[in-house]
Design a protein around this motif. Structure first.
Motif, PDB file in Angstrom:
ATOM      1  N   ARG A  57      -0.297  -2.830   3.068  1.00  0.00           N
ATOM      2  CA  ARG A  57      -0.062  -2.247   4.389  1.00  0.00           C
ATOM      3  C   ARG A  57      -0.735  -0.887   4.468  1.00  0.00           C
ATOM      4  O   ARG A  57      -1.033  -0.249   3.459  1.00  0.00           O
ATOM      5  CB  ARG A  57       1.437  -2.096   4.668  1.00  0.00           C
ATOM      6  CG  ARG A  57       2.190  -1.226   3.682  1.00  0.00           C
ATOM      7  CD  ARG A  57       3.625  -0.974   4.154  1.00  0.00           C
ATOM      8  NE  ARG A  57       4.367  -2.195   4.337  1.00  0.00           N
ATOM      9  CZ  ARG A  57       5.026  -2.828   3.354  1.00  0.00           C
ATOM     10  NH1 ARG A  57       5.007  -2.333   2.125  1.00  0.00           N
ATOM     11  NH2 ARG A  57       5.690  -3.930   3.592  1.00  0.00           N
ATOM     12  N   ALA A  68      -2.977  -2.710  -0.407  1.00  0.00           N
ATOM     13  CA  ALA A  68      -3.874  -2.872   0.736  1.00  0.00           C
ATOM     14  C   ALA A  68      -5.322  -2.624   0.337  1.00  0.00           C
ATOM     15  O   ALA A  68      -6.229  -3.336   0.778  1.00  0.00           O
ATOM     16  CB  ALA A  68      -3.467  -1.925   1.859  1.00  0.00           C
ATOM     17  N   LEU A  72       6.804  -9.546   4.554  1.00  0.00           N
ATOM     18  CA  LEU A  72       5.821  -8.511   4.853  1.00  0.00           C
ATOM     19  C   LEU A  72       6.371  -7.104   4.652  1.00  0.00           C
ATOM     20  O   LEU A  72       5.599  -6.146   4.607  1.00  0.00           O
ATOM     21  CB  LEU A  72       5.330  -8.667   6.288  1.00  0.00           C
ATOM     22  CG  LEU A  72       4.791 -10.046   6.678  1.00  0.00           C
ATOM     23  CD1 LEU A  72       4.355 -10.036   8.142  1.00  0.00           C
ATOM     24  CD2 LEU A  72       3.637 -10.465   5.785  1.00  0.00           C
ATOM     25  N   ASP A  73       7.694  -6.987   4.538  1.00  0.00           N
ATOM     26  CA  ASP A  73       8.317  -5.676   4.382  1.00  0.00           C
ATOM     27  C   ASP A  73       8.663  -5.345   2.938  1.00  0.00           C
ATOM     28  O   ASP A  73       9.191  -4.272   2.661  1.00  0.00           O
ATOM     29  CB  ASP A  73       9.598  -5.594   5.225  1.00  0.00           C
ATOM     30  CG  ASP A  73       9.307  -5.593   6.712  1.00  0.00           C
ATOM     31  OD1 ASP A  73       8.296  -4.987   7.110  1.00  0.00           O
ATOM     32  OD2 ASP A  73      10.087  -6.190   7.473  1.00  0.00           O
TER      33      ASP A  73
END
Length: 266
Positions: A190, A212, A183-184
């Motif tokens: 995001r 996103a 997720l990073d």
């Protein structure tokens, strides 16, 4: 001064400050010294060719209409337009300008939130302009769900974005519960959360990256068909993925839920 006046009402200067630089019929402009240049005309020039030149018989919605620039451009093409904003100052400017441009019969300005269209409204629109609004909203996905349920043929979307324009290759797949470092990675969808203010504006809440935006559009039932300018997306509707979206959650979030279904009621 280059601000236009009218013998029976206030002048553009009386209605200052302006954020939209409107070109008025008398040749004057409402904000000729705009720090962004001829705004928002230059943004309209980027999207104009993606909107039909003849909008006769079409209904259009301009969300966050400000002083009405986009509403007027759609009306000039023959559309019936509803412009909404929550700022009384901008709405006064828009109504004043509509009268000067002799477009009052084609454009209606209302003080409304985008969420208001979710509460059992029967409004449907062929084209929705949703430019410069998303990052001001506390509930951005709810806004996009609401717009999708207006069933537009076309949505013109623009938002402030982060510098991350990448798209992670596995962003659309399943993520294992213990694989959270995924997720990073750069390009993962995001949104940066703005707790206090951005550019001295406390109404700025979320700044998404490119991935996103693409993911949010798919999740709410839109597909991106063109990107005519930086931070601008031309979107068409597609089937809503029911496995990712629950009607009862939308109804509860928007107040459309039937109160008789509450626990303990007959």
């Amino acid at each position: 001064m280059t601000h236009g006046a009218h013998p029976t009402g206030p002048s553009a200067e009386d209605l200052a400050p302006w954020f939209h630089n409107l070109h008025l019929p008398d040749g004057s402009q409402t904000r000729p010294d705009h720090p962004l240049g001829d705004f928002p005309r230059y943004k309209w020039e980027q999207v104009a060719e993606h909107i039909p030149a003849d909008l006769a018989g079409k209904r259009c919605l301009d969300i966050g209409c400000n002083a009405g620039f986009y509403s007027f451009e759609l009306a000039k093409r023959g559309a019936e337009v509803v412009g909404i904003d929550i700022n009384d100052h901008y709405l006064r400017q828009a109504r004043w300008a509509a009268a000067r441009m002799e477009l009052s019969e084609r454009v209606t300005f209302r003080k409304r939130h985008v969420y208001d269209f979710a509460r059992g409204a029967t409004d449907n629109f062929d084209i929705v302009i949703f430019m410069g609004v998303l990052y001001h909203l506390r509930y951005p996905m709810l806004a996009l769900d609401t717009i999708r349920h207006l069933d537009p043929e076309l949505m013109v979307f623009q938002t402030l974005m982060t510098a991350d324009r990448a798209v992670a290759g596995d962003a659309a797949g399943d993520v294992h519960f213990e694989d959270r470092e995924t997720l990073d990675q750069p390009g993962w969808p995001r949104m940066a959360f703005i707790e206090n203010s951005l550019n001295r504006d406390p109404t700025n809440w979320w700044v998404p990256n490119h991935a996103a935006i693409l993911g949010m559009m798919r999740a709410t039932g839109f597909r991106v068909v063109a990107r005519p300018g930086d931070e601008i997306y031309i979107c068409r509707p597609m089937a809503i993925r029911t496995g990712h979206w629950l009607a009862d959650e939308f109804d509860a979030a928007t107040g459309r839920a039937d109160k008789s279904d509450e626990v303990g009621e007959p």
